[in-house]
Design an enzyme around this catalytic site. Structure first.
Site, PDB file in Angstrom:
ATOM      1  N   ARG A  23       1.102  -1.358  -0.303  1.00  0.00           N
ATOM      2  CA  ARG A  23      -0.629   0.085   0.036  1.00  0.00           C
ATOM      3  C   ARG A  23       0.727   1.490   0.039  1.00  0.00           C
ATOM      4  NH1 ARG A  23      -3.347  -0.062   4.560  1.00  0.00           N
ATOM      5  NH2 ARG A  23      -1.829  -1.141   5.922  1.00  0.00           N
ATOM      6  N   ASN A  41      -5.808  -2.422   2.712  1.00  0.00           N
ATOM      7  CA  ASN A  41      -6.285  -3.836   2.846  1.00  0.00           C
ATOM      8  C   ASN A  41      -7.801  -4.744   3.245  1.00  0.00           C
ATOM      9  OD1 ASN A  41      -3.588  -4.173   2.674  1.00  0.00           O
ATOM     10  ND2 ASN A  41      -3.224  -4.389   4.994  1.00  0.00           N
TER      11      ASN A  41
END
Length: 94
Positions: A23, A41
């Site tokens: 990320r 997530n």
């Protein structure tokens, strides 16, 4: 820039993509490309990415999503065009 020169997509990335800086790395690449959105997530182990920006830049980000950072092992990237949503204001890691 005309609106039609922009692209708004949502992507779902599968594989070893959590706990490997996926990320944060996505945010770094997106910011370099001036793409707005987020990376978060999901409970099932995937990462969801929302991306909005110049079509070429979003396509470059999608290409990068297939590889990700060095520690990631990407097995699949699914994308879908987003319509009718307000474009994001920045790029966030959720």
């Amino acid at each position: 820039m005309k609106v039609q020169d922009k692209q708004h997509i949502r992507a779902w990335v599968s594989g070893k993509v959590q706990g490997v800086w996926y990320r944060n790395s996505t945010r770094q690449v997106a910011e370099r490309l001036h793409v707005l959105g987020y990376a978060k997530n999901l409970p099932d182990g995937r990462v969801e990415v929302l991306a909005y920006g110049d079509t070429e830049a979003v396509n470059q980000l999608i290409d990068w999503l297939h590889d990700g950072p060095e520690a990631a092992i990407v097995t699949e990237v699914k994308t879908k065009q987003v319509e009718g949503e307000t474009p994001p204001l920045g790029f966030e890691v959720c």
